[in-house]
Design an enzyme around this catalytic site. Structure first.
Site, PDB file in Angstrom:
ATOM      1  N   GLU A 185      27.791 -10.994   5.230  1.00 38.86           N
ATOM      2  CA  GLU A 185      27.725  -9.719   4.483  1.00 38.86           C
ATOM      3  C   GLU A 185      29.089  -9.173   4.061  1.00 38.86           C
ATOM      4  O   GLU A 185      29.397  -7.997   4.271  1.00 38.86           O
ATOM      5  CB  GLU A 185      26.957  -8.665   5.304  1.00 38.86           C
ATOM      6  CG  GLU A 185      25.548  -9.110   5.640  1.00 38.86           C
ATOM      7  CD  GLU A 185      24.775  -8.127   6.531  1.00 38.86           C
ATOM      8  OE1 GLU A 185      25.272  -7.023   6.779  1.00 38.86           O
ATOM      9  OE2 GLU A 185      23.669  -8.489   6.972  1.00 38.86           O
ATOM     10  N   GLU A 302      17.278 -15.642   7.278  1.00 34.15           N
ATOM     11  CA  GLU A 302      16.744 -14.526   8.077  1.00 34.15           C
ATOM     12  C   GLU A 302      15.403 -14.046   7.521  1.00 34.15           C
ATOM     13  O   GLU A 302      15.104 -12.853   7.489  1.00 34.15           O
ATOM     14  CB  GLU A 302      17.750 -13.364   8.104  1.00 34.15           C
ATOM     15  CG  GLU A 302      19.117 -13.772   8.612  1.00 34.15           C
ATOM     16  CD  GLU A 302      20.088 -12.615   8.796  1.00 34.15           C
ATOM     17  OE1 GLU A 302      19.665 -11.444   8.773  1.00 34.15           O
ATOM     18  OE2 GLU A 302      21.288 -12.898   8.957  1.00 34.15           O
TER      19      GLU A 302
HETATM   20  O1  G3I Z   1      22.108  -5.139  24.201  1.00 38.72           O
HETATM   21  C1  G3I Z   1      21.480  -3.860  24.273  1.00 38.72           C
HETATM   22  C2  G3I Z   1      20.693  -3.766  25.535  1.00 38.72           C
HETATM   23  O2  G3I Z   1      21.574  -3.839  26.628  1.00 38.72           O
HETATM   24  C3  G3I Z   1      19.913  -2.459  25.522  1.00 38.72           C
HETATM   25  O3  G3I Z   1      19.071  -2.439  26.628  1.00 38.72           O
HETATM   26  C4  G3I Z   1      19.060  -2.313  24.266  1.00 38.72           C
HETATM   27  C5  G3I Z   1      18.375  -0.972  24.186  1.00 38.72           C
HETATM   28  O4  G3I Z   1      18.072  -0.649  22.856  1.00 38.72           O
HETATM   29  O5  G3I Z   1      19.908  -2.441  23.147  1.00 38.72           O
HETATM   30  C6  G3I Z   1      20.533  -3.726  23.118  1.00 38.72           C
HETATM   31  O6  G3I Z   1      21.263  -3.892  21.958  1.00 38.72           O
HETATM   32  C7  G3I Z   1      20.534  -4.043  20.769  1.00 38.72           C
HETATM   33  C8  G3I Z   1      20.714  -5.450  20.240  1.00 38.72           C
HETATM   34  O7  G3I Z   1      20.120  -5.568  18.977  1.00 38.72           O
HETATM   35  C9  G3I Z   1      20.111  -6.512  21.167  1.00 38.72           C
HETATM   36  O8  G3I Z   1      18.726  -6.463  21.158  1.00 38.72           O
HETATM   37  C10 G3I Z   1      21.061  -3.038  19.795  1.00 38.72           C
HETATM   38  O9  G3I Z   1      20.744  -1.735  20.228  1.00 38.72           O
HETATM   39  C11 G3I Z   1      20.485  -3.273  18.421  1.00 38.72           C
HETATM   40  O10 G3I Z   1      21.136  -2.434  17.500  1.00 38.72           O
HETATM   41  C12 G3I Z   1      20.709  -4.730  18.035  1.00 38.72           C
HETATM   42  O11 G3I Z   1      20.150  -4.885  16.758  1.00 38.72           O
HETATM   43  C13 G3I Z   1      20.385  -6.124  16.101  1.00 38.72           C
HETATM   44  C14 G3I Z   1      21.143  -5.874  14.796  1.00 38.72           C
HETATM   45  O12 G3I Z   1      21.251  -7.065  14.056  1.00 38.72           O
HETATM   46  C15 G3I Z   1      22.559  -5.393  15.062  1.00 38.72           C
HETATM   47  O13 G3I Z   1      23.287  -6.373  15.715  1.00 38.72           O
HETATM   48  C16 G3I Z   1      19.032  -6.749  15.817  1.00 38.72           C
HETATM   49  O14 G3I Z   1      18.418  -7.120  17.055  1.00 38.72           O
HETATM   50  C17 G3I Z   1      19.210  -7.977  14.939  1.00 38.72           C
HETATM   51  O15 G3I Z   1      17.949  -8.453  14.555  1.00 38.72           O
HETATM   52  C18 G3I Z   1      19.994  -7.597  13.689  1.00 38.72           C
HETATM   53  O16 G3I Z   1      20.212  -8.768  12.931  1.00 38.72           O
HETATM   54  C19 G3I Z   1      20.865  -8.598  11.661  1.00 38.72           C
HETATM   55  C20 G3I Z   1      21.723  -9.819  11.448  1.00 38.72           C
HETATM   56  O17 G3I Z   1      22.626  -9.968  12.522  1.00 38.72           O
HETATM   57  C21 G3I Z   1      22.471  -9.749  10.116  1.00 38.72           C
HETATM   58  N1  G3I Z   1      21.558  -9.538   9.006  1.00 38.72           N
HETATM   59  C22 G3I Z   1      20.656  -8.383   9.180  1.00 38.72           C
HETATM   60  C23 G3I Z   1      19.870  -8.506  10.486  1.00 38.72           C
HETATM   61  C24 G3I Z   1      18.905  -7.376  10.632  1.00 38.72           C
HETATM   62  O18 G3I Z   1      19.582  -6.165  10.750  1.00 38.72           O
END
Ligand code: G3I
Length: 393
Positions: A185, A302
């Site tokens: 991105e 994705e």
């Molecule tokens: O790790 C913590 C965990 O310790 C905690 O218990 C939990 C409570 O909410 O949060 C966990 O972190 C989360 C993490 O995913 C792991 O599940 C974050 O809050 C959450 O914001 C994070 O979201 C991810 C997001 O990227 C940001 O990294 C999504 O799962 C993931 O599907 C999403 O993927 C992105 C790609 O990397 C790039 N393209 C877009 C795509 C969708 O947004």
């Protein structure tokens, strides 16, 4: 008064053909008009007679492999280690394990001088044990950086920190990774104020555009045999945003190829929206052909389908979502440079869209090939059909 709460008069609503709304009162809101329009559009999207029959029992990974394609899905350690039923279906369906979160800076870099490879290693080992390929996401992204990042990284040390990170991580997994999303991105036409659409992320601010080439060269030096991918979103539709994004991404890829950057493939995220009707196969085909003509491979990285504005009725919703999958994949898989189709999750039990794009009626989202009970949905059939119909690589 906010924009979408603006009042619309009874006469105006009638002029717009929204007679059903007029009875509600003397006036209706733009939101009500939007919902009505959406209902009409959904009717147009749904074809109850569409046939999603699939021949045979083979898994998605087998059907893809029969055409020289790879199918897999993004996942996390916690899902595979704590949910045996999910893990069983995951191994059955997927030929490649994609790291959804575990190789992002926020997980890998608890402090500026420490790397935590524990969850990433667990996933790499899971893939190896089950005979799956392993895919790394992502080395450079402006989001989910650790808290210390903003306090530590500056113009003086940015290059050293970027090179150190990529070298350490790519070397650690050297020989085990099918492909890396090296840069994710970098282009954001909808909020960049630059003509080239580059996002003003920290690397861009400190190092300028050359951070992209630097990231690829560093990754290539650390593992000369892995596939290096530039990954981006908003490349799918015939909308002003996606049209501009395709142009900007293509120009970036051309610039990188011209300067000899070791770049091997484009990753198209493909977070599709079931309510977006501006799908233009001709434009998408042309874009894919342009990318292929640069000597690049293409991965759909994705894939999922946002269902938040679709009717609640599960039969209707699943049919529309499945149509989106099949129509999209039929176009994309016609391009022989496309070598992989990866969904962003396998089952509705675990999808980022439940949190990021929830439905207003709070009904669980139905976006992936398997439902939340791990049963194949029409979306699974749609993917199976698209693989079966794809030309052989
Ligand atoms: O790790 C913590 C965990 O310790 C905690 O218990 C939990 C409570 O909410 O949060 C966990 O972190 C989360 C993490 O995913 C792991 O599940 C974050 O809050 C959450 O914001 C994070 O979201 C991810 C997001 O990227 C940001 O990294 C999504 O799962 C993931 O599907 C999403 O993927 C992105 C790609 O990397 C790039 N393209 C877009 C795509 C969708 O947004």
């Amino acid at each position: 008064m906010s924009k979408n709460r603006r009042l619309v008069t009874r006469r105006h609503a009638l002029q717009l053909g929204l007679a059903s709304l007029v009875g509600v009162g003397a006036s209706v809101t733009v939101e009500a008009m939007r919902q009505n329009y959406q209902a009409q559009q959904n009717q147009a999207l749904d074809n109850p007679r569409r046939n999603f029959t699939v021949v045979g029992q083979n898994s998605l990974k087998k059907r893809a492999a029969a055409k020289g394609l790879i199918y897999g899905a993004a996942t996390e350690q916690v899902k595979l280690s704590s949910d045996i039923a999910f893990a069983t279906h995951y191994v059955q369906e997927c030929g490649i394990l994609v790291t959804e979160n575990q190789l992002k800076w926020i997980i890998l870099r608890p402090t500026p001088d420490r790397f935590d490879f524990t969850p990433g290693d667990w996933l790499a080992e899971f893939a190896r044990t089950h005979g799956m390929l392993f895919r790394g996401h992502t080395l450079v992204w402006e989001q989910v950086l650790p808290k210390w990042f903003g306090e530590v990284v500056n113009r003086q040390n940015a290059e050293k920190i970027l090179v150190e990170h990529i070298t350490e991580v790519v070397k650690h997994y050297s020989g085990k990774v099918h492909s890396w999303d090296v840069v994710n991105e970098a282009i954001a036409v909808s909020y960049s104020n630059r003509p080239d659409g580059l996002s003003l992320n920290p690397w861009m601010l400190f190092l300028g555009e050359s951070y992209i080439d630097l990231a690829f060269r560093t990754a290539a030096a650390a593992d000369p045999h892995t596939m290096l991918v530039y990954n981006d979103r908003w490349l799918d539709y015939d909308t002003p945003r996606d049209n501009a994004q395709r142009i900007a991404v293509l120009k970036l890829l051309e610039r990188l190829k011209t300067s000899g950057t070791p770049l091997h493939a484009l990753g198209i995220q493909a977070h599709l929206n079931a309510s977006e009707t501006r799908f233009n196969p001709k434009k998408l085909r042309k874009f894919l052909a342009d990318v292929a003509s640069l000597g690049l491979k293409i991965l759909v990285t994705e894939l999922d389908v946002i269902d938040k504005d679709l009717p609640k009725d599960i039969k209707v919703r699943d049919r529309i979502v499945a149509s989106v999958y099949e129509d999209y994949l039929n176009v994309v898989l016609d391009e022989k440079a496309v070598i992989a189709v990866l969904t962003w999750g396998l089952s509705d039990r675990y999808t980022w869209l439940a949190t990021y794009e929830p439905r207003k009626d709070r009904a669980p989202v139905r976006t992936l090939p398997l439902d939340s009970n791990l049963k194949p949905k029409l979306a699974w059939n749609a993917m199976a059909r698209a693989f079966d119909n794809a030309p052989k690589r």
